[in-house]
Design an enzyme around this catalytic site. Structure first.
Site, PDB file in Angstrom:
ATOM      1  N   THR A  50      35.541  40.011  49.710  1.00 32.00           N
ATOM      2  CA  THR A  50      35.747  38.573  49.520  1.00 32.00           C
ATOM      3  C   THR A  50      37.066  38.122  50.155  1.00 32.00           C
ATOM      4  O   THR A  50      37.183  37.024  50.669  1.00 32.00           O
ATOM      5  CB  THR A  50      35.797  38.228  48.009  1.00 32.00           C
ATOM      6  OG1 THR A  50      34.660  38.815  47.365  1.00 32.00           O
ATOM      7  CG2 THR A  50      35.783  36.744  47.763  1.00 32.00           C
ATOM      8  N   SER A 110      46.114  40.678  45.785  1.00 28.01           N
ATOM      9  CA  SER A 110      46.058  39.526  44.899  1.00 28.01           C
ATOM     10  C   SER A 110      46.430  39.857  43.458  1.00 28.01           C
ATOM     11  O   SER A 110      47.508  40.332  43.192  1.00 28.01           O
ATOM     12  CB  SER A 110      44.664  38.910  44.996  1.00 28.01           C
ATOM     13  OG  SER A 110      44.627  37.701  44.303  1.00 28.01           O
ATOM     14  N   HIS A 111      45.484  39.667  42.562  1.00 30.01           N
ATOM     15  CA  HIS A 111      45.744  39.820  41.122  1.00 30.01           C
ATOM     16  C   HIS A 111      45.518  41.248  40.648  1.00 30.01           C
ATOM     17  O   HIS A 111      45.638  41.527  39.466  1.00 30.01           O
ATOM     18  CB  HIS A 111      44.802  38.885  40.378  1.00 30.01           C
ATOM     19  CG  HIS A 111      43.377  39.050  40.836  1.00 30.01           C
ATOM     20  ND1 HIS A 111      42.958  38.591  42.064  1.00 30.01           N
ATOM     21  CD2 HIS A 111      42.328  39.664  40.286  1.00 30.01           C
ATOM     22  CE1 HIS A 111      41.689  38.905  42.244  1.00 30.01           C
ATOM     23  NE2 HIS A 111      41.285  39.565  41.179  1.00 30.01           N
ATOM     24  N   ASP A 145      48.538  32.761  44.893  1.00 31.40           N
ATOM     25  CA  ASP A 145      47.541  31.731  45.206  1.00 31.40           C
ATOM     26  C   ASP A 145      46.759  31.242  43.987  1.00 31.40           C
ATOM     27  O   ASP A 145      46.126  30.202  44.041  1.00 31.40           O
ATOM     28  CB  ASP A 145      46.599  32.172  46.342  1.00 31.40           C
ATOM     29  CG  ASP A 145      45.881  33.464  46.056  1.00 31.40           C
ATOM     30  OD1 ASP A 145      46.090  34.049  44.976  1.00 31.40           O
ATOM     31  OD2 ASP A 145      45.096  33.909  46.926  1.00 31.40           O
ATOM     32  N   ARG A 146      46.812  31.983  42.885  1.00 28.28           N
ATOM     33  CA  ARG A 146      46.094  31.522  41.682  1.00 28.28           C
ATOM     34  C   ARG A 146      47.031  30.775  40.738  1.00 28.28           C
ATOM     35  O   ARG A 146      48.239  30.913  40.820  1.00 28.28           O
ATOM     36  CB  ARG A 146      45.523  32.718  40.917  1.00 28.28           C
ATOM     37  CG  ARG A 146      44.448  33.426  41.678  1.00 28.28           C
ATOM     38  CD  ARG A 146      43.780  34.477  40.807  1.00 28.28           C
ATOM     39  NE  ARG A 146      42.647  35.016  41.532  1.00 28.28           N
ATOM     40  CZ  ARG A 146      41.675  35.726  40.988  1.00 28.28           C
ATOM     41  NH1 ARG A 146      41.698  35.990  39.703  1.00 28.28           N
ATOM     42  NH2 ARG A 146      40.682  36.166  41.714  1.00 28.28           N
ATOM     43  N   SER A 192      37.867  30.748  39.470  1.00 27.99           N
ATOM     44  CA  SER A 192      38.733  31.904  39.297  1.00 27.99           C
ATOM     45  C   SER A 192      40.203  31.541  39.422  1.00 27.99           C
ATOM     46  O   SER A 192      40.986  32.306  39.961  1.00 27.99           O
ATOM     47  CB  SER A 192      38.357  32.947  40.333  1.00 27.99           C
ATOM     48  OG  SER A 192      38.394  32.361  41.632  1.00 27.99           O
ATOM     49  N   LYS A 195      44.224  28.928  48.721  1.00 29.06           N
ATOM     50  CA  LYS A 195      44.510  28.321  47.439  1.00 29.06           C
ATOM     51  C   LYS A 195      45.999  28.504  47.165  1.00 29.06           C
ATOM     52  O   LYS A 195      46.644  29.357  47.759  1.00 29.06           O
ATOM     53  CB  LYS A 195      43.644  28.915  46.352  1.00 29.06           C
ATOM     54  CG  LYS A 195      43.667  30.420  46.228  1.00 29.06           C
ATOM     55  CD  LYS A 195      42.594  30.861  45.244  1.00 29.06           C
ATOM     56  CE  LYS A 195      42.568  32.358  45.061  1.00 29.06           C
ATOM     57  NZ  LYS A 195      41.474  32.984  45.842  1.00 29.06           N
ATOM     58  N   ARG A 227      29.947  39.641  37.268  1.00 29.57           N
ATOM     59  CA  ARG A 227      30.475  38.390  36.742  1.00 29.57           C
ATOM     60  C   ARG A 227      29.302  37.518  36.299  1.00 29.57           C
ATOM     61  O   ARG A 227      28.352  37.319  37.061  1.00 29.57           O
ATOM     62  CB  ARG A 227      31.273  37.644  37.799  1.00 29.57           C
ATOM     63  CG  ARG A 227      32.436  38.450  38.396  1.00 29.57           C
ATOM     64  CD  ARG A 227      33.461  37.510  39.024  1.00 29.57           C
ATOM     65  NE  ARG A 227      34.401  38.190  39.894  1.00 29.57           N
ATOM     66  CZ  ARG A 227      35.439  38.921  39.476  1.00 29.57           C
ATOM     67  NH1 ARG A 227      35.653  39.090  38.179  1.00 29.57           N
ATOM     68  NH2 ARG A 227      36.259  39.491  40.331  1.00 29.57           N
TER      69      ARG A 227
HETATM   70  C1  G1P Z   1      37.426  36.801  43.163  1.00 26.87           C
HETATM   71  C2  G1P Z   1      37.083  35.417  42.689  1.00 26.87           C
HETATM   72  C3  G1P Z   1      36.989  34.484  43.868  1.00 26.87           C
HETATM   73  C4  G1P Z   1      38.277  34.525  44.671  1.00 26.87           C
HETATM   74  C5  G1P Z   1      38.608  35.954  45.047  1.00 26.87           C
HETATM   75  C6  G1P Z   1      39.968  36.073  45.714  1.00 26.87           C
HETATM   76  O1  G1P Z   1      36.400  37.273  44.008  1.00 26.87           O
HETATM   77  O2  G1P Z   1      35.888  35.408  41.955  1.00 26.87           O
HETATM   78  O3  G1P Z   1      36.720  33.189  43.401  1.00 26.87           O
HETATM   79  O4  G1P Z   1      38.163  33.768  45.841  1.00 26.87           O
HETATM   80  O5  G1P Z   1      38.634  36.772  43.865  1.00 26.87           O
HETATM   81  O6  G1P Z   1      41.001  35.647  44.869  1.00 26.87           O
HETATM   82  P1  G1P Z   1      35.245  38.258  43.501  1.00 26.87           P
HETATM   83  O7  G1P Z   1      35.935  39.458  42.896  1.00 26.87           O
HETATM   84  O8  G1P Z   1      34.497  37.511  42.449  1.00 26.87           O
HETATM   85  O9  G1P Z   1      34.432  38.567  44.719  1.00 26.87           O
HETATM   86 ZN    ZN Z   2      45.663  35.975  44.685  1.00 24.71          ZN
END
Ligand code: G1P
Ligand code: ZN
Length: 542
Positions: A17, A112-113, A280-281, A364, A375, A495
């Protein structure tokens, strides 16, 4: 001094993603990062002499990969690299630097997170010249290159000193180590009414921002405390740490629980916010009220014109498919376009570039606008502060008035993390197979009206993206969506997104999980989550 190093391909470098994400030891395999970076360069054309932006969220292994990337950029013919001091650039700040300096593109190092540290996650992502994540055409080419790569190019040179702002020459290429905060803070000053927000703080408005020991610390300190005059101590955990202090830098109700508890307690501050690993979140909490990201998107869109950067109104709104339809009602009232895209910020880029939308969001905890092509966590926080300053009301009042005017979309996401990949794929396959027979089916008091696997036709470049999530839509506007995460690094994450629309304001005070109970039961019946995954309860509920 350019050297060509022979290498062997890895078979697992397919970007997800949001770029390539793996555990650090996986990235530390011989030439693993180099292969991927060379595969990125090999998928690009005509970048000789042009500028590349490089930065990351400061997580473990960030500095090592930055040095590799700088040397490889020099060997591959880039003319200039802009890199954040200390190797730091938040994702939205990197997007801004790419746009502001008209760079060819950028490499962002982040997962990211996801947690960081020697055995935790790392990631590499490529962004194009508009500042946004590379579209699928490029990520597909990167993956194809990674499967056939035989060598990569680098230069034989000492490491660049990343700790001081300055200029260096690396062969033919210039390297500028830049202040990671300055350009971003300047952009925020243009978009928002800093005087009004400063005035609100001077009148005693209290806020807490949890940077979660991640990249937004320096940005939030500078903007909130230094420029806007928020009390010292407003920004917590502001030093970016390679392991984020051992926590998940994910601003949700599980990982930012302390902040949540404080905001629900006695004498809570007026406003609580947090951001994730790469900035970004966002998490938005008012005194006694958590604002779901879907509601936040709708409320920000409805009130955006209160901020100077959006005073002429917004062109349209885009939301990812699993995001609630709250924003759709705002778009309808404002008589502007609304676009429903697959999950992932990369799908918003074309709509923003074409001027079809100004504000975008995902359930998210991602919200952003045309100011960059990512974002942007702090942007969302600042727009909220601008709205609060302009309206002079509390978060609670603003949210309740919004529900009264537009109706409330009760919304929750249930995640089942690290489940067995075969079990998760089996569950999705079975759901897909059941789609044709679902319409008309009754589950308790609910009747399935429509069921499909979401496919997106991009109205700008006409590309198609299929299999983006199974949607089961019930009569009356409620729905359940199922999809597998594309960002996880171990097993699979299922999810389940659950939504109910409630127009009646006398029914807006129900606890969310209770309001969604029949839909949660229907999700179990449709997907057989318990028996297929062996899980009784979700690992995270947001
Ligand atoms: C997740 C979030 C999605 C976001 C992405 C990157 O992806 O659901 O909205 O853009 O992280 O921060 P997912 O793990 O669901 O593919
Ligand atoms: Zn992030």
């Amino acid at each position: 001094m350019i050297i060509t190093v022979p290498t062997k391909p890895y078979s697992d470098q397919k970007p997800g993603t949001s770029g390539l994400r793996k555990k650090v030891p996986h990235f530390q395999q011989e030439n693993y990062a180099e292969n991927f970076i060379q595969s990125i360069f090999d998928s690009l054309e005509d970048f000789k002499g042009k500028t590349l932006v490089i930065g990351g969220d400061g997580r473990f292994y960030n500095r090592e990969v930055i040095q590799k990337a700088i040397k490889m950029a020099a060997a591959n013919g880039f003319g200039r690299v802009l890199v954040g001091q200390g190797g730091i650039l938040s994702t939205p700040a990197a997007s801004n630097v790419i746009r502001k300096y008209k760079a060819f593109g950028g490499i962002i190092l982040s997962a990211s997170h996801n947690p960081g540290g020697p055995t935790e996650d790392f990631g590499i992502k490529y962004n194009i010249g508009n500042g946004g994540p590379a579209p699928e055409k490029i990520t597909d080419a990167i993956y194809a290159n990674s499967k056939t790569i035989t060598s990569y190019k680098t230069v034989d040179a000492p490491d660049i000193n990343l700790d001081q702002v300055g200029n260096f020459d690396l062969g033919e290429m210039h390297v500028d180590v830049i202040d990671p905060v300055a350009d971003y803070a300047a952009l925020m000053e243009q978009l928002f009414d800093f005087n009004a927000i400063r005035n609100m703080f001077s009148l005693g408005f209290r806020m807490v921002f949890d940077a979660m020991s991640a990249v937004t610390g320096p940005y939030a300190k500078e903007i909130l405390e230094n420029r806007l005059g928020a009390a010292e101590g407003t920004v917590r955990n502001f030093t970016p740490l390679p392991d984020f202090g051992g926590h998940h830098p994910d601003p949700n109700l599980v990982h930012a629980k302390e902040l949540y508890d404080e905001m629900m307690g006695h004498d809570a501050p007026d406003f609580g916010a947090a951001s994730d690993g790469d900035g970004d979140r966002n998490l938005i909490i008012g005194q006694g009220i958590f604002v779901t990201p879907s509601d936040s998107l709708a409320i920000l869109a409805a009130n955006a014109s209160l901020a100077p950067g959006y005073s002429n109104g917004i062109a349209g709104i885009a939301r990812s498919m699993p995001t609630s339809a709250a924003a759709d009602r705002v778009a309808e009232k404002l008589k502007i376009g609304i676009y429903e895209t697959p999950t992932g910020w990369k799908f918003f880029g074309n709509l923003l570039d074409a001027g079809k939308v100004t504000i975008c969001g995902e359930e998210s905890a991602g919200t952003g606008s045309s100011h960059v092509r990512e974002k942007d966590g702090l942007w969302a926080v600042l727009l909220w502060l601008n709205v609060l300053a302009a309206r002079g009301e509390s978060v609670q009042e603003i949210v309740r008035q919004h529900w009264a005017a537009f109706g409330r979309n009760y919304y929750s996401r249930h995640d089942y993390e690290e489940v067995d990949a075969d079990a998760a794929n089996g569950l999705m396959d079975a759901l897909r197979a059941s789609l044709p027979t679902l319409p008309g089916t009754k589950i308790g008091a609910l009747t399935v009206e429509k069921a499909d696997d979401f496919a997106y036709h991009d109205p700008v470049d006409h590309s198609e993206s299929r299999k983006q999530g199974v949607r089961v839509l019930f009569a009356g506007g409620s729905r359940v969506v199922f999809r597998l995460s594309g960002t996880g690094t171990s097993g699979a994450t299922l999810r389940v997104y659950i939504e109910r629309y409630e127009p009646d304001s006398s029914r807006h005070g129900i606890e969310t999980q209770e309001a969604l109970a029949d839909l949660i039961a229907a999700a179990e019946e449709l997907a057989q989550i318990r028996s297929r995954t062996g899980r009784d309860t979700p690992s995270v509920i947001t």
